[in-house]
Scaffold this motif. Sequence first.
Motif, PDB file in Angstrom:
ATOM      1  N   ASP A 215      42.645  35.399  17.598  1.00 39.91           N
ATOM      2  CA  ASP A 215      43.910  34.774  17.210  1.00 39.91           C
ATOM      3  C   ASP A 215      44.514  33.989  18.365  1.00 39.91           C
ATOM      4  O   ASP A 215      45.245  33.017  18.156  1.00 39.91           O
ATOM      5  CB  ASP A 215      44.906  35.855  16.766  1.00 39.91           C
ATOM      6  N   VAL A 216      44.216  34.439  19.587  1.00 40.52           N
ATOM      7  CA  VAL A 216      44.766  33.832  20.798  1.00 40.52           C
ATOM      8  C   VAL A 216      43.650  33.660  21.805  1.00 40.52           C
ATOM      9  O   VAL A 216      42.831  34.569  21.994  1.00 40.52           O
ATOM     10  CB  VAL A 216      45.869  34.728  21.417  1.00 40.52           C
ATOM     11  N   VAL A 217      43.609  32.513  22.466  1.00 41.77           N
ATOM     12  CA  VAL A 217      42.725  32.331  23.615  1.00 41.77           C
ATOM     13  C   VAL A 217      43.612  32.133  24.841  1.00 41.77           C
ATOM     14  O   VAL A 217      44.569  31.365  24.808  1.00 41.77           O
ATOM     15  CB  VAL A 217      41.743  31.158  23.424  1.00 41.77           C
ATOM     16  N   TYR A 218      43.312  32.874  25.903  1.00 38.57           N
ATOM     17  CA  TYR A 218      44.212  32.995  27.060  1.00 38.57           C
ATOM     18  C   TYR A 218      43.403  32.708  28.315  1.00 38.57           C
ATOM     19  O   TYR A 218      42.266  33.158  28.459  1.00 38.57           O
ATOM     20  CB  TYR A 218      44.745  34.440  27.085  1.00 38.57           C
ATOM     21  N   THR A 219      43.997  31.990  29.249  1.00 39.94           N
ATOM     22  CA  THR A 219      43.359  31.797  30.539  1.00 39.94           C
ATOM     23  C   THR A 219      44.396  31.875  31.650  1.00 39.94           C
ATOM     24  O   THR A 219      45.605  31.870  31.401  1.00 39.94           O
ATOM     25  CB  THR A 219      42.580  30.475  30.612  1.00 39.94           C
ATOM     26  N   LEU A 249      39.101  25.892  29.577  1.00 47.75           N
ATOM     27  CA  LEU A 249      39.612  25.655  28.228  1.00 47.75           C
ATOM     28  C   LEU A 249      39.889  24.164  28.089  1.00 47.75           C
ATOM     29  O   LEU A 249      40.645  23.588  28.873  1.00 47.75           O
ATOM     30  CB  LEU A 249      40.910  26.427  27.992  1.00 47.75           C
ATOM     31  N   ASN A 250      39.264  23.552  27.107  1.00 48.60           N
ATOM     32  CA  ASN A 250      39.464  22.127  26.881  1.00 48.60           C
ATOM     33  C   ASN A 250      39.334  21.815  25.394  1.00 48.60           C
ATOM     34  O   ASN A 250      39.003  22.702  24.581  1.00 48.60           O
ATOM     35  CB  ASN A 250      38.462  21.296  27.711  1.00 48.60           C
ATOM     36  N   CYS A 259      43.059  29.041  16.815  1.00 53.29           N
ATOM     37  CA  CYS A 259      43.663  30.050  17.679  1.00 53.29           C
ATOM     38  C   CYS A 259      44.814  29.452  18.487  1.00 53.29           C
ATOM     39  O   CYS A 259      44.842  28.257  18.771  1.00 53.29           O
ATOM     40  CB  CYS A 259      42.614  30.619  18.631  1.00 53.29           C
ATOM     41  N   ARG A 260      45.773  30.292  18.835  1.00 48.87           N
ATOM     42  CA  ARG A 260      46.860  29.873  19.704  1.00 48.87           C
ATOM     43  C   ARG A 260      46.388  29.920  21.161  1.00 48.87           C
ATOM     44  O   ARG A 260      45.480  30.687  21.503  1.00 48.87           O
ATOM     45  CB  ARG A 260      48.079  30.775  19.505  1.00 48.87           C
ATOM     46  N   GLU A 276      45.732  18.372  28.595  1.00 49.57           N
ATOM     47  CA  GLU A 276      46.152  18.056  27.225  1.00 49.57           C
ATOM     48  C   GLU A 276      46.441  19.296  26.396  1.00 49.57           C
ATOM     49  O   GLU A 276      47.225  19.260  25.450  1.00 49.57           O
ATOM     50  CB  GLU A 276      45.056  17.236  26.525  1.00 49.57           C
ATOM     51  N   LEU A 277      45.823  20.435  26.752  1.00 49.47           N
ATOM     52  CA  LEU A 277      46.004  21.643  25.942  1.00 49.47           C
ATOM     53  C   LEU A 277      47.376  22.287  26.138  1.00 49.47           C
ATOM     54  O   LEU A 277      47.838  23.033  25.278  1.00 49.47           O
ATOM     55  CB  LEU A 277      44.915  22.665  26.254  1.00 49.47           C
ATOM     56  N   LEU A 278      48.034  22.000  27.263  1.00 50.55           N
ATOM     57  CA  LEU A 278      49.356  22.587  27.452  1.00 50.55           C
ATOM     58  C   LEU A 278      50.342  22.071  26.410  1.00 50.55           C
ATOM     59  O   LEU A 278      51.282  22.777  26.028  1.00 50.55           O
ATOM     60  CB  LEU A 278      49.884  22.309  28.862  1.00 50.55           C
ATOM     61  N   ASP A 279      50.122  20.849  25.923  1.00 52.43           N
ATOM     62  CA  ASP A 279      51.011  20.259  24.924  1.00 52.43           C
ATOM     63  C   ASP A 279      50.363  20.184  23.545  1.00 52.43           C
ATOM     64  O   ASP A 279      50.892  19.542  22.647  1.00 52.43           O
ATOM     65  CB  ASP A 279      51.439  18.859  25.377  1.00 52.43           C
ATOM     66  N   ASP A 280      49.234  20.851  23.398  1.00 47.51           N
ATOM     67  CA  ASP A 280      48.559  20.904  22.102  1.00 47.51           C
ATOM     68  C   ASP A 280      49.451  21.639  21.100  1.00 47.51           C
ATOM     69  O   ASP A 280      50.221  22.530  21.469  1.00 47.51           O
ATOM     70  CB  ASP A 280      47.224  21.645  22.277  1.00 47.51           C
ATOM     71  N   GLU A 281      49.342  21.281  19.831  1.00 51.21           N
ATOM     72  CA  GLU A 281      50.167  21.930  18.802  1.00 51.21           C
ATOM     73  C   GLU A 281      49.868  23.422  18.685  1.00 51.21           C
ATOM     74  O   GLU A 281      50.684  24.196  18.176  1.00 51.21           O
ATOM     75  CB  GLU A 281      49.965  21.262  17.448  1.00 51.21           C
TER      76      GLU A 281
END
Length: 307
Positions: A215-219, A249-250, A259-260, A276-281
């Motif tokens: 449900d969540v991917v975290y780095t 993560l890209n 996943c969030r 780009e992923l920091l501002d991904d929906e």
Amino acid sequence: MHLVTLKNWTETDILDTVESGIHIKNYPEKYWHAVGEKSLALLFQKTSTRTRCAGEIGIAQLGGHAHYLDWRATNFGLADLGDEIRVLSAYVDVILARFLKHTDIATAAEVAEVPIINGCCDRYHPTQALGDLLTIQENFGRLEGVKVCFIGVHNNVCNSLIAAGMKVGLEVTVVAPEVNPAAEDKALWEAAERRGTYRYFRTGFHRRKAIAESDVVYTDTWIDMEFFTEPSFAEERERRLEKMMPYQLNAELLDGYDCRIMHCLPAHRGYEIAGELLDDERSLIFQQSENRLHSMKAILLKVLSKD
């Protein structure tokens, strides 16, 4: 009541704190005088943005006072740690300590006469994990059964997510080719594995499958913040960056997955996570960062009420 590691907190302690943090976030005006003029000392060896602001602003918004102590501007580095903690305990009602080594936060907790909150050490980061749980609860409406895939270096943040998950049913899968040596906690990992809330893959072979199931991917950063620009660490930095780039993560890695995305910040854009992923929906990163304030206020209320 101390918060040194979530291993020593009960399921009820954790769930109450998460619920309290959400209520504080939604109804902040109800907590303006909640601590009744009590004082918080922030004793920091490590640099900080979120933990410092959450502590200083959080205690002020609860009606108390904050006193920031940079380790280098005190006598803590010159004297016995236990002696100085006992002295500080006589001046304030609670201490938020951000130390380099877990052994020092453990020593502080042994001698302190007021609650000690671990604001980060090389083995655990419990205040971060509680903020993360608040964010997950807000977005999924539950903690039990939520699947988190942590990709990168097995570190202090990862350990606290595992410790929390074992208590509340959060399922943590780690994909990490390296463990920060100071973060090694085999007893925790084995207990969580027996509980069925933790899996560990040492190669990237399983990362797409793990992401697909999560449900969540975290780095998190691959290199502790205090070493990222340290000249004496340059050789190790380059070795680790080269080894870890396949675990970034890209957009390509997460293409097609719902996943969030989470990161405890600060992020090194272009390293552990593409900018780009920091501002991904799908990103919860800045909501997660904001929630550090609300969860810190809940932590302060928890330890002070127990005290």
